[in-house]
Scaffold this motif. Structure first.
Motif, PDB file in Angstrom:
ATOM      1  N   ARG A  56     -13.856  19.797  18.602  1.00  0.00           N
ATOM      2  CA  ARG A  56     -13.975  21.258  18.587  1.00  0.00           C
ATOM      3  C   ARG A  56     -12.860  21.908  19.406  1.00  0.00           C
ATOM      4  O   ARG A  56     -12.273  22.899  18.988  1.00  0.00           O
ATOM      5  CB  ARG A  56     -15.344  21.695  19.123  1.00  0.00           C
ATOM      6  CG  ARG A  56     -16.383  21.779  18.011  1.00  0.00           C
ATOM      7  CD  ARG A  56     -17.674  22.396  18.509  1.00  0.00           C
ATOM      8  NE  ARG A  56     -18.622  21.289  18.629  1.00  0.00           N
ATOM      9  CZ  ARG A  56     -19.234  20.929  19.745  1.00  0.00           C
ATOM     10  NH1 ARG A  56     -19.044  21.602  20.849  1.00  0.00           N
ATOM     11  NH2 ARG A  56     -20.055  19.914  19.760  1.00  0.00           N
ATOM     12  N   ARG A  57     -12.578  21.328  20.575  1.00  0.00           N
ATOM     13  CA  ARG A  57     -11.500  21.872  21.399  1.00  0.00           C
ATOM     14  C   ARG A  57     -10.153  21.725  20.695  1.00  0.00           C
ATOM     15  O   ARG A  57      -9.326  22.628  20.732  1.00  0.00           O
ATOM     16  CB  ARG A  57     -11.458  21.173  22.759  1.00  0.00           C
ATOM     17  CG  ARG A  57     -12.405  21.797  23.757  1.00  0.00           C
ATOM     18  CD  ARG A  57     -12.216  21.237  25.141  1.00  0.00           C
ATOM     19  NE  ARG A  57     -12.957  19.976  25.240  1.00  0.00           N
ATOM     20  CZ  ARG A  57     -12.433  18.827  25.653  1.00  0.00           C
ATOM     21  NH1 ARG A  57     -11.188  18.743  26.026  1.00  0.00           N
ATOM     22  NH2 ARG A  57     -13.167  17.740  25.703  1.00  0.00           N
ATOM     23  N   HIS A  58      -9.945  20.578  20.041  1.00  0.00           N
ATOM     24  CA  HIS A  58      -8.685  20.339  19.331  1.00  0.00           C
ATOM     25  C   HIS A  58      -8.521  21.328  18.176  1.00  0.00           C
ATOM     26  O   HIS A  58      -7.439  21.874  17.965  1.00  0.00           O
ATOM     27  CB  HIS A  58      -8.645  18.903  18.820  1.00  0.00           C
ATOM     28  CG  HIS A  58      -7.366  18.554  18.147  1.00  0.00           C
ATOM     29  ND1 HIS A  58      -7.190  18.658  16.793  1.00  0.00           N
ATOM     30  CD2 HIS A  58      -6.191  18.117  18.657  1.00  0.00           C
ATOM     31  CE1 HIS A  58      -5.961  18.303  16.485  1.00  0.00           C
ATOM     32  NE2 HIS A  58      -5.330  17.955  17.599  1.00  0.00           N
ATOM     33  N   LEU A  59      -9.591  21.565  17.429  1.00  0.00           N
ATOM     34  CA  LEU A  59      -9.522  22.518  16.314  1.00  0.00           C
ATOM     35  C   LEU A  59      -9.290  23.939  16.812  1.00  0.00           C
ATOM     36  O   LEU A  59      -8.532  24.694  16.198  1.00  0.00           O
ATOM     37  CB  LEU A  59     -10.810  22.449  15.488  1.00  0.00           C
ATOM     38  CG  LEU A  59     -10.960  21.203  14.616  1.00  0.00           C
ATOM     39  CD1 LEU A  59     -12.338  21.189  13.956  1.00  0.00           C
ATOM     40  CD2 LEU A  59      -9.880  21.142  13.564  1.00  0.00           C
ATOM     41  N   ALA A  60      -9.912  24.305  17.916  1.00  0.00           N
ATOM     42  CA  ALA A  60      -9.705  25.645  18.474  1.00  0.00           C
ATOM     43  C   ALA A  60      -8.252  25.812  18.918  1.00  0.00           C
ATOM     44  O   ALA A  60      -7.631  26.852  18.672  1.00  0.00           O
ATOM     45  CB  ALA A  60     -10.648  25.881  19.651  1.00  0.00           C
ATOM     46  N   LEU A  61      -7.695  24.783  19.546  1.00  0.00           N
ATOM     47  CA  LEU A  61      -6.302  24.851  19.975  1.00  0.00           C
ATOM     48  C   LEU A  61      -5.367  24.916  18.781  1.00  0.00           C
ATOM     49  O   LEU A  61      -4.387  25.662  18.776  1.00  0.00           O
ATOM     50  CB  LEU A  61      -5.970  23.634  20.842  1.00  0.00           C
ATOM     51  CG  LEU A  61      -4.563  23.581  21.422  1.00  0.00           C
ATOM     52  CD1 LEU A  61      -4.320  24.778  22.332  1.00  0.00           C
ATOM     53  CD2 LEU A  61      -4.369  22.281  22.176  1.00  0.00           C
ATOM     54  N   GLU A  62      -5.694  24.150  17.735  1.00  0.00           N
ATOM     55  CA  GLU A  62      -4.867  24.167  16.521  1.00  0.00           C
ATOM     56  C   GLU A  62      -4.897  25.543  15.859  1.00  0.00           C
ATOM     57  O   GLU A  62      -3.864  26.053  15.422  1.00  0.00           O
ATOM     58  CB  GLU A  62      -5.369  23.100  15.553  1.00  0.00           C
ATOM     59  CG  GLU A  62      -4.486  22.874  14.361  1.00  0.00           C
ATOM     60  CD  GLU A  62      -4.968  21.729  13.492  1.00  0.00           C
ATOM     61  OE1 GLU A  62      -4.587  21.704  12.321  1.00  0.00           O
ATOM     62  OE2 GLU A  62      -5.734  20.877  13.988  1.00  0.00           O
TER      63      GLU A  62
ATOM     64  N   PHE B  11      -0.408  31.882  16.474  1.00  0.00           N
ATOM     65  CA  PHE B  11       0.854  32.251  17.119  1.00  0.00           C
ATOM     66  C   PHE B  11       2.043  32.022  16.208  1.00  0.00           C
ATOM     67  O   PHE B  11       2.995  32.801  16.221  1.00  0.00           O
ATOM     68  CB  PHE B  11       1.042  31.479  18.424  1.00  0.00           C
ATOM     69  CG  PHE B  11       0.269  32.052  19.571  1.00  0.00           C
ATOM     70  CD1 PHE B  11       0.384  33.388  19.909  1.00  0.00           C
ATOM     71  CD2 PHE B  11      -0.578  31.251  20.308  1.00  0.00           C
ATOM     72  CE1 PHE B  11      -0.333  33.923  20.964  1.00  0.00           C
ATOM     73  CE2 PHE B  11      -1.303  31.770  21.367  1.00  0.00           C
ATOM     74  CZ  PHE B  11      -1.180  33.108  21.696  1.00  0.00           C
ATOM     75  N   VAL B  12       2.022  30.983  15.399  1.00  0.00           N
ATOM     76  CA  VAL B  12       3.115  30.742  14.448  1.00  0.00           C
ATOM     77  C   VAL B  12       3.205  31.891  13.457  1.00  0.00           C
ATOM     78  O   VAL B  12       4.305  32.372  13.144  1.00  0.00           O
ATOM     79  CB  VAL B  12       2.923  29.392  13.711  1.00  0.00           C
ATOM     80  CG1 VAL B  12       3.865  29.269  12.533  1.00  0.00           C
ATOM     81  CG2 VAL B  12       3.125  28.241  14.672  1.00  0.00           C
ATOM     82  N   TRP B  13       2.061  32.366  12.967  1.00  0.00           N
ATOM     83  CA  TRP B  13       2.077  33.497  12.035  1.00  0.00           C
ATOM     84  C   TRP B  13       2.606  34.761  12.709  1.00  0.00           C
ATOM     85  O   TRP B  13       3.335  35.546  12.101  1.00  0.00           O
ATOM     86  CB  TRP B  13       0.683  33.750  11.460  1.00  0.00           C
ATOM     87  CG  TRP B  13       0.330  32.793  10.375  1.00  0.00           C
ATOM     88  CD1 TRP B  13      -0.606  31.814  10.424  1.00  0.00           C
ATOM     89  CD2 TRP B  13       0.919  32.720   9.066  1.00  0.00           C
ATOM     90  NE1 TRP B  13      -0.630  31.132   9.227  1.00  0.00           N
ATOM     91  CE2 TRP B  13       0.282  31.663   8.385  1.00  0.00           C
ATOM     92  CE3 TRP B  13       1.920  33.440   8.411  1.00  0.00           C
ATOM     93  CZ2 TRP B  13       0.620  31.323   7.081  1.00  0.00           C
ATOM     94  CZ3 TRP B  13       2.252  33.091   7.113  1.00  0.00           C
ATOM     95  CH2 TRP B  13       1.599  32.045   6.472  1.00  0.00           C
ATOM     96  N   TYR B  14       2.219  34.972  13.992  1.00  0.00           N
ATOM     97  CA  TYR B  14       2.742  36.128  14.724  1.00  0.00           C
ATOM     98  C   TYR B  14       4.253  36.057  14.862  1.00  0.00           C
ATOM     99  O   TYR B  14       4.957  37.045  14.660  1.00  0.00           O
ATOM    100  CB  TYR B  14       2.119  36.235  16.113  1.00  0.00           C
ATOM    101  CG  TYR B  14       0.660  36.650  16.125  1.00  0.00           C
ATOM    102  CD1 TYR B  14       0.117  37.402  15.096  1.00  0.00           C
ATOM    103  CD2 TYR B  14      -0.169  36.298  17.186  1.00  0.00           C
ATOM    104  CE1 TYR B  14      -1.207  37.792  15.110  1.00  0.00           C
ATOM    105  CE2 TYR B  14      -1.496  36.683  17.215  1.00  0.00           C
ATOM    106  CZ  TYR B  14      -2.011  37.430  16.181  1.00  0.00           C
ATOM    107  OH  TYR B  14      -3.312  37.807  16.206  1.00  0.00           O
TER     108      TYR B  14
END
Length: 59
Positions: free
Chosen positions: A20-26, A32-35
């Motif tokens: 869950r933490r890994h998916l949230a970070l991803e 941020f990449v889209w921004y």
């Protein structure tokens, strides 16, 4: 348990929390990449409009 076998459910819960933490970070990184992509494309358009203005108003 002292022999290191323990309850397999405990290890699975840890993996679920880690996933869950890994998916949230991803998700956060993808956002941020889209921004950055949006700001980059916006900046290119501003530069293009300035260049078009400069060429059309040159003496």
């Amino acid at each position: 348990m002292p022999d290191g076998l323990g309850d397999p459910g405990d290890h699975g819960d840890h993996d679920d929390e880690s996933d869950r933490r890994h998916l949230a970070l991803e998700k956060k990184r993808e956002r941020f990449v889209w921004y950055y992509l949006a700001y980059f494309l916006f900046g290119i358009h501003i530069v293009a409009f300035v260049m078009i203005y400069a060429v059309t108003h040159a003496k």
